[in-house]
Design a protein around this motif. Structure first.
Motif, short mmCIF file in Angstrom:
data_model
loop_
_atom_site.label_atom_id
_atom_site.label_comp_id
_atom_site.label_asym_id
_atom_site.label_seq_id
_atom_site.Cartn_x
_atom_site.Cartn_y
_atom_site.Cartn_z
N GLU A 1 0.87 -1.19 0.00
CA GLU A 1 0.00 0.00 0.00
C GLU A 1 0.90 1.24 0.00
O GLU A 1 1.81 1.35 0.82
CB GLU A 1 -0.93 -0.05 1.21
N CYS B 1 -7.52 8.72 6.46
CA CYS B 1 -6.81 8.27 5.26
C CYS B 1 -5.44 8.90 5.29
O CYS B 1 -5.35 10.10 5.04
CB CYS B 1 -7.55 8.66 3.99
N VAL C 1 -12.13 5.19 0.45
CA VAL C 1 -11.77 4.98 -0.95
C VAL C 1 -12.12 3.57 -1.42
O VAL C 1 -12.65 3.39 -2.52
CB VAL C 1 -10.27 5.29 -1.17
N LYS D 1 -4.32 12.51 0.17
CA LYS D 1 -4.48 11.29 -0.62
C LYS D 1 -5.95 11.09 -0.97
O LYS D 1 -6.29 10.80 -2.12
CB LYS D 1 -3.96 10.07 0.15
FE1 F3S Z 1 -5.45 3.80 3.64
FE2 F3S Z 1 -7.64 3.79 2.20
FE3 F3S Z 1 -6.28 6.00 2.44
S1 F3S Z 1 -6.09 2.24 2.21
S2 F3S Z 1 -4.19 5.35 2.72
S3 F3S Z 1 -7.32 4.89 4.11
S4 F3S Z 1 -7.17 5.23 0.58
#
Ligand code: F3S
Length: 387
Positions: free
Chosen positions: A134, A286, A343, A360
């Motif tokens: 990731e 995120c 996401v 992100k």
């Molecule tokens: Fe993690 Fe989802 Fe953001 S995998 S980095 S929370 S897009």
């Protein structure tokens, strides 16, 4: 490529067909990138976990495999919270397919922690060799911890988990970890929030590409570094960056940056990203929230009730260790979900516009969820969710 006797045994099929195929994949990858050998890894982090992203073909491939991970290996976020998917409004057919993906990974010995922040759950140290996939986790491991990992694809990270090794090339080698350009931030960042650093990363990632930037003029804390790196990995392909006097390699290694191109970044290039558009839901976490972020959200929500859906995402292990913060957040009507994120979960596609505090997510929500995205500070997110 030099292989040891155990590798030769695996390649000869003496440890089963899956491990043989996985090592063939790693050797082929190593040859493409000029690796001279394989190196043992301390852990793996495997993406390709949400049914939303891998679909039927990914699931069929996973269920065809038959081996067990030989190093600690953690799964990336999936498309739903495993225990609370109905509450999140996940379609039962999707849930069934997602459960099949999870079962396939479990059979392969991959830990179902379903997080992009495995470094909060398992010790990862300076100099450790890893096979993580990731992009924000890769950036954090390389830059904030000083561990060494390439940005693996899901299959190559899984192969490394099943074999316990990865080809030694790219960011596993010191020569490839040197800064390649200097980013000089011309702004007083002493009061910047996580969102400001996410916005900086969003902006810088667009022109840095996959190079290694060296930042001057900023002093981010670990959560702010997490946001900066995640955003640069999203709008660019930055897997390693250094911050003068802050990140571990910049403290331990005297990098010579004298001949490097210097790119200035002005405050206006960051502040213009904070556009106030109407939103239908708010999502924080995120990458997945740290204990400090959960505590901050709980404090900001104290005595308030949400008027818009407010989602907070964190690893289950972090939620379990910070139960009072999670309970205080949910008391407001907000939801604290593990295993998934704004996401990769199809549940977020119902909202035409989502507010986030992450550079992100600002980059990914429009493409992955089909809606608009707005960035604001955590305080702004809580204000909008409760006004
Ligand atoms: Fe993690 Fe989802 Fe953001 S995998 S980095 S929370 S897009």
């Amino acid at each position: 490529m030099q292989l040891d006797p155990e590798d030769e045994q695996i390649l000869a099929g003496e440890q089963g067909e899956t491990r043989q195929k996985m090592l063939e994949l790693l050797v082929a990858l190593g040859k493409v990138f000029g690796a001279e050998r394989l190196i043992p890894i301390r852990s793996a982090q495997v993406s390709g976990a949400s049914y939303k992203t891998i679909g039927k073909y990914g699931l069929d491939w996973l269920t065809s495999l038959d081996a067990k991970a030989v190093v600690p290996a953690v799964l990336n976020p999936i498309g739903m919270p495993r225990g609370r998917w109905r509450e999140m409004g996940i379609d039962p057919d999707f849930a069934k397919k997602q459960q099949a993906v999870v079962a396939a990974y479990e059979r392969l010995g991959i830990r179902l922690e379903c997080t992009c922040t495995p470094y909060y759950l398992h010790e990862t140290r300076y100099g450790d060799h890893l096979a993580w996939s990731e992009s924000s986790a890769v950036s954090y491991a390389n830059s904030v911890i000083g561990a060494r990992t390439n940005r693996e694809g899901g299959p190559s990270a899984l192969a490394a988990a099943l074999v316990g090794k990865t080809p030694c090339y790219g960011l596993h080698l010191a020569k490839n970890r040197k800064p390649q350009l200097v980013i000089e931030v011309h702004a007083d960042s002493s009061r910047w929030t996580i969102a400001d650093f996410g916005a900086l990363g969003y902006h810088v990632g667009k022109f840095v590409g996959n190079r290694v930037p060296f930042f001057r003029g900023i002093r981010p804390d670990p959560d702010q570094l997490k946001a900066l790196g995640a955003a640069m990995a999203a709008t660019g392909a930055v897997a390693l960056y250094h911050v003068e006097g802050i990140t571990p390699e910049s403290q331990r290694i005297s990098y010579d940056i004298s001949g490097l191109n210097v790119i200035p970044v002005e405050m206006t290039e960051i502040s213009c990203l904070f556009k106030e558009i109407p939103v239908d839901a708010v999502a924080v976490g995120c990458p997945h929230c740290s204990p400090a972020e959960l505590a901050e959200i709980a404090r900001l929500l104290s005595g308030k009730v949400v008027t818009k859906p407010l989602y907070v995402f964190a690893a289950q292990g972090v939620i379990d260790k910070n139960k009072s913060s999670a309970a205080a957040i949910e008391k407001s009507g907000a939801k604290v979900y593990a295993d998934t994120c704004m996401v990769v979960s199809p549940a977020m596609e119902q909202y035409p516009s989502i507010m986030v505090n992450s550079g992100k997510a600002l980059a990914y929500v429009p493409n992955m969820c089909g809606g608009k995205a707005r960035i604001g500070t955590i305080a702004d997110c809580i204000r909008v969710a409760t006004e």
